[in-house]
Scaffold this motif. Structure first.
Motif, PDB file in Angstrom:
ATOM      1  N   ALA A 121      -3.621   4.899   8.430  1.00 34.95           N
ATOM      2  CA  ALA A 121      -4.632   3.941   8.885  1.00 34.95           C
ATOM      3  C   ALA A 121      -5.540   3.531   7.724  1.00 34.95           C
ATOM      4  O   ALA A 121      -5.885   2.347   7.589  1.00 34.95           O
ATOM      5  CB  ALA A 121      -5.452   4.546  10.030  1.00 34.95           C
ATOM      6  N   ALA A 122      -5.911   4.488   6.883  1.00 36.51           N
ATOM      7  CA  ALA A 122      -6.766   4.163   5.726  1.00 36.51           C
ATOM      8  C   ALA A 122      -6.073   3.175   4.799  1.00 36.51           C
ATOM      9  O   ALA A 122      -6.698   2.214   4.330  1.00 36.51           O
ATOM     10  CB  ALA A 122      -7.124   5.444   4.972  1.00 36.51           C
ATOM     11  N   GLY A 180       0.820  -1.201   0.000  1.00 37.36           N
ATOM     12  CA  GLY A 180       0.000   0.000   0.000  1.00 37.36           C
ATOM     13  C   GLY A 180       0.850   1.246   0.000  1.00 37.36           C
ATOM     14  O   GLY A 180       2.087   1.177   0.057  1.00 37.36           O
ATOM     15  N   TYR A 181       0.160   2.384  -0.013  1.00 40.67           N
ATOM     16  CA  TYR A 181       0.824   3.674  -0.189  1.00 40.67           C
ATOM     17  C   TYR A 181       0.158   4.721   0.692  1.00 40.67           C
ATOM     18  O   TYR A 181      -1.055   4.663   0.932  1.00 40.67           O
ATOM     19  CB  TYR A 181       0.743   4.114  -1.658  1.00 40.67           C
ATOM     20  CG  TYR A 181       1.224   3.024  -2.580  1.00 40.67           C
ATOM     21  CD1 TYR A 181       2.569   2.914  -2.896  1.00 40.67           C
ATOM     22  CD2 TYR A 181       0.342   2.077  -3.082  1.00 40.67           C
ATOM     23  CE1 TYR A 181       3.024   1.877  -3.708  1.00 40.67           C
ATOM     24  CE2 TYR A 181       0.778   1.046  -3.893  1.00 40.67           C
ATOM     25  CZ  TYR A 181       2.121   0.951  -4.197  1.00 40.67           C
ATOM     26  OH  TYR A 181       2.559  -0.072  -4.985  1.00 40.67           O
ATOM     27  N   VAL A 182       0.952   5.687   1.129  1.00 40.27           N
ATOM     28  CA  VAL A 182       0.436   6.835   1.864  1.00 40.27           C
ATOM     29  C   VAL A 182       0.887   8.080   1.111  1.00 40.27           C
ATOM     30  O   VAL A 182       2.085   8.277   0.886  1.00 40.27           O
ATOM     31  CB  VAL A 182       0.950   6.862   3.322  1.00 40.27           C
ATOM     32  CG1 VAL A 182       0.373   8.060   4.069  1.00 40.27           C
ATOM     33  CG2 VAL A 182       0.612   5.563   4.046  1.00 40.27           C
ATOM     34  N   GLY A 191      -7.876   1.208  -9.578  1.00 40.29           N
ATOM     35  CA  GLY A 191      -7.112   0.189 -10.278  1.00 40.29           C
ATOM     36  C   GLY A 191      -6.482  -0.837  -9.352  1.00 40.29           C
ATOM     37  O   GLY A 191      -5.757  -1.714  -9.791  1.00 40.29           O
ATOM     38  N   GLY A 192      -6.729  -0.730  -8.053  1.00 42.31           N
ATOM     39  CA  GLY A 192      -6.252  -1.741  -7.121  1.00 42.31           C
ATOM     40  C   GLY A 192      -5.170  -1.318  -6.160  1.00 42.31           C
ATOM     41  O   GLY A 192      -4.779  -2.100  -5.300  1.00 42.31           O
ATOM     42  N   ALA A 193      -4.659  -0.106  -6.260  1.00 43.76           N
ATOM     43  CA  ALA A 193      -3.641   0.353  -5.318  1.00 43.76           C
ATOM     44  C   ALA A 193      -4.321   0.758  -4.011  1.00 43.76           C
ATOM     45  O   ALA A 193      -5.336   1.454  -4.021  1.00 43.76           O
ATOM     46  CB  ALA A 193      -2.867   1.535  -5.900  1.00 43.76           C
ATOM     47  N   CYS A 194      -3.777   0.313  -2.893  1.00 44.54           N
ATOM     48  CA  CYS A 194      -4.321   0.640  -1.566  1.00 44.54           C
ATOM     49  C   CYS A 194      -3.644   1.924  -1.086  1.00 44.54           C
ATOM     50  O   CYS A 194      -2.497   1.896  -0.641  1.00 44.54           O
ATOM     51  CB  CYS A 194      -4.055  -0.500  -0.590  1.00 44.54           C
ATOM     52  SG  CYS A 194      -4.832  -2.049  -1.073  1.00 44.54           S
ATOM     53  N   ILE A 195      -4.355   3.045  -1.182  1.00 50.25           N
ATOM     54  CA  ILE A 195      -3.754   4.354  -0.914  1.00 50.25           C
ATOM     55  C   ILE A 195      -4.520   5.085   0.167  1.00 50.25           C
ATOM     56  O   ILE A 195      -5.737   5.240   0.077  1.00 50.25           O
ATOM     57  CB  ILE A 195      -3.740   5.234  -2.184  1.00 50.25           C
ATOM     58  CG1 ILE A 195      -3.062   4.507  -3.341  1.00 50.25           C
ATOM     59  CG2 ILE A 195      -3.060   6.568  -1.903  1.00 50.25           C
ATOM     60  CD1 ILE A 195      -3.219   5.206  -4.680  1.00 50.25           C
ATOM     61  N   GLY A 217      -5.741  11.594  -9.755  1.00 49.93           N
ATOM     62  CA  GLY A 217      -4.718  10.562  -9.956  1.00 49.93           C
ATOM     63  C   GLY A 217      -4.730   9.516  -8.856  1.00 49.93           C
ATOM     64  O   GLY A 217      -4.656   8.314  -9.125  1.00 49.93           O
ATOM     65  N   ILE A 218      -4.854   9.980  -7.608  1.00 48.52           N
ATOM     66  CA  ILE A 218      -4.918   9.048  -6.470  1.00 48.52           C
ATOM     67  C   ILE A 218      -6.155   8.152  -6.600  1.00 48.52           C
ATOM     68  O   ILE A 218      -6.081   6.935  -6.415  1.00 48.52           O
ATOM     69  CB  ILE A 218      -4.956   9.819  -5.135  1.00 48.52           C
ATOM     70  CG1 ILE A 218      -3.667  10.622  -4.920  1.00 48.52           C
ATOM     71  CG2 ILE A 218      -5.246   8.883  -3.966  1.00 48.52           C
ATOM     72  CD1 ILE A 218      -2.438   9.832  -4.644  1.00 48.52           C
TER      73      ILE A 218
END
Length: 182
Positions: A142-143, A76-78, A108-112, A101-102
């Motif tokens: 956390a998200a 995932g990403y922050v 598309g499946g990225a956990c951001i 963009g986020i």
């Protein structure tokens, strides 16, 4: 709003290690430092590993996440950054396009977890970034963790959506390729 309460979900727990990439645009360094402190504290509380990279501005955050999502192995990403309204319409462009963009990457499946603050002034940003206050950086971390947990719960995409061939074999250019499998 006076009297308003906010419910925060408990942090998820993971059986397997979790690794996140924090992408930060330190244009307003003091705000970015507070966002990063909140995000890293939250990830450490959850036992998650992380790396941090810096990009020049909010518009580059989704680009960097997209690159990492395609070419690396992060769960995932922050996204951390801040856009403060100025005298031109550049504010609207940066706010809309960085968030678009986020969102597209997420769909598309990225956990951001997104903490690109969009505010009217520095004081609003400072209050939202403060790790002992609103702690929006920690909230974004956390998200991201919750989205990773959801992704792991549902498992990998199953594929196989579409039509299955009829009969016992598949015909390829007039040749039989053996039994059809689903």
């Amino acid at each position: 709003m006076a009297g308003t309460t906010h419910h925060e979900l408990p942090l998820p727990e993971f059986d397997e290690p979790v690794k996140l990439l924090i992408v930060i645009a330190p244009y307003y360094k003091d705000i970015a430092d507070d966002q990063l402190a909140g995000a890293t504290a939250m990830l450490e509380q959850a036992g998650a590993g992380y790396e941090v990279i810096e990009v020049p501005g909010a518009l580059e955050i989704p680009v960097a996440i997209g690159i990492a999502h395609r070419q690396s192995n992060f769960d995932g990403y922050v996204a951390l950054g801040c856009v403060i309204r100025g005298e031109t319409t550049h504010y609207e462009t940066v706010c809309e396009e960085s968030n678009r963009g986020i969102t597209m990457l997420g769909m598309g499946g990225a956990c951001i977890g997104n903490c690109i603050l969009t505010v009217e002034n520095h004081d609003q940003a400072a209050r939202r970034a403060d790790p002992s206050g609103m702690n929006k950086g920690g909230g974004a971390a956390a998200a991201a963790l919750h989205l990773i947990a959801l992704t792991r719960r549902f498992g990998k995409p199953k594929g196989g959506i579409g039509f299955k061939p009829r009969g016992d074999s598949i015909q390829v250019a007039g040749k039989s390729e053996g039994p059809a499998t689903a």
